[in-house]
Scaffold this active site. Sequence first.
Site, mmCIF file in Angstrom:
data_model
loop_
_atom_site.group_PDB
_atom_site.id
_atom_site.type_symbol
_atom_site.label_atom_id
_atom_site.label_comp_id
_atom_site.label_asym_id
_atom_site.label_seq_id
_atom_site.Cartn_x
_atom_site.Cartn_y
_atom_site.Cartn_z
ATOM 1 N N ILE A 11 26.002 64.143 18.184
ATOM 2 C CA ILE A 11 24.941 63.478 17.546
ATOM 3 C C ILE A 11 23.890 64.618 17.304
ATOM 4 C CG2 ILE A 11 23.806 62.822 19.761
ATOM 5 C CD1 ILE A 11 23.985 60.700 16.188
ATOM 6 N N SER A 33 21.615 73.192 26.888
ATOM 7 C CA SER A 33 23.004 72.574 26.977
ATOM 8 C C SER A 33 23.757 73.305 27.848
ATOM 9 C CB SER A 33 23.509 72.381 25.627
ATOM 10 O OG SER A 33 24.822 71.940 25.653
ATOM 11 N N ARG A 34 24.615 72.856 28.513
ATOM 12 C CA ARG A 34 25.860 73.314 29.207
ATOM 13 C C ARG A 34 26.728 73.955 28.290
ATOM 14 N NH1 ARG A 34 27.409 69.066 33.786
ATOM 15 N NH2 ARG A 34 27.421 67.798 31.760
ATOM 16 N N LYS A 87 18.638 56.894 21.452
ATOM 17 C CA LYS A 87 19.001 55.666 21.980
ATOM 18 C C LYS A 87 20.132 55.597 23.007
ATOM 19 C CE LYS A 87 22.484 54.560 19.579
ATOM 20 N NZ LYS A 87 24.025 54.168 20.181
ATOM 21 N N ASP A 165 26.740 50.660 23.358
ATOM 22 C CA ASP A 165 26.234 51.947 22.944
ATOM 23 C C ASP A 165 26.104 51.871 21.268
ATOM 24 O OD1 ASP A 165 25.685 54.787 23.237
ATOM 25 O OD2 ASP A 165 26.787 54.695 21.624
#
Length: 308
Positions: A11, A33-34, A87, A165
């Site tokens: 996303i 971020s990993r 969200k 979701d």
Amino acid sequence: MDIALVGIGKIAVDQHVPSIAASPDWDLTATVSRQGSVEGVPAFDDFDRMLEENPGIRVVSLCLPPVPRFDFAARALKAGRHVMLEKPPGATLSECGELENLARAQGLSLFATWHSREADKVDAAKAWLADKTLRSLTVTWREDVRRWHPGQDWIFEPGGLGVFDPGINALSIVTKILPVPIHLASAVLRIPENRQAPIAAALSFAHPGGARVACEFDFRQEGEQTWTIEAVCDEGTLLLTHGGGQMYIDGQPTGETEVGLAGEYPRLYAAMAALVRKGGIDMDLSPMRHVADAFLLGRRETVAPFDF
């Protein structure tokens, strides 16, 4: 304004990054971020180090799964940064309330975003329904979890919401377009025998005017995806399709069709810029309350196991 993006998944890459890049309000100056990164943007794998080394970043946009989001949001607020939440804004209503209290204490902006509310025809639907007598409202939200969340097992773990979701997107539209509040009356949650969260759900709501309000959510849809809301009124019938991108009144289309998420995330980032400039907070949790009520009130049905 400088902004950092945390959680570089599908996303973020598909919607957040291009929306920031196209906006006159924002400069993406760091990612955390990993695994993922954005070409040309400094990448960090340690959130606290990013905050420490980038005091000029005023805003943090969080694209993490719901469960770890509270910790990152609280750390950002305590570091004096405004926060934008993908969200749903958190894993529980209580932690969302705590974040709002923290933001107010710090004098910072906090934005619980609901991207489907920014679909092209949602505002028009709200305006049309404002003076109508509703008899029924039917939501049909069916999509393929394998397409939208490939291999993302977290979505079926506690806090991952399962079919809610995407279902919460529909509820975010419903809670915006209806001129009166509704509350959950009953629910059925269909949970795969090898999972913790529902893969399908049926919801029924109480409406103060006696209208029938029902939602059907399913994460097993193959082929064409279905995101529709139909409102039958004494004065006519409204149909939203394409997740709110197209509207029909008595079968006649109104305006051009916007498909996918066109325009939704750019409008969210414009709204966040406005909140920061005026020092505002937008933490409407009504879609999330309906989901929480479904987990409280819903009857569980075990269905066939599901694997990606």
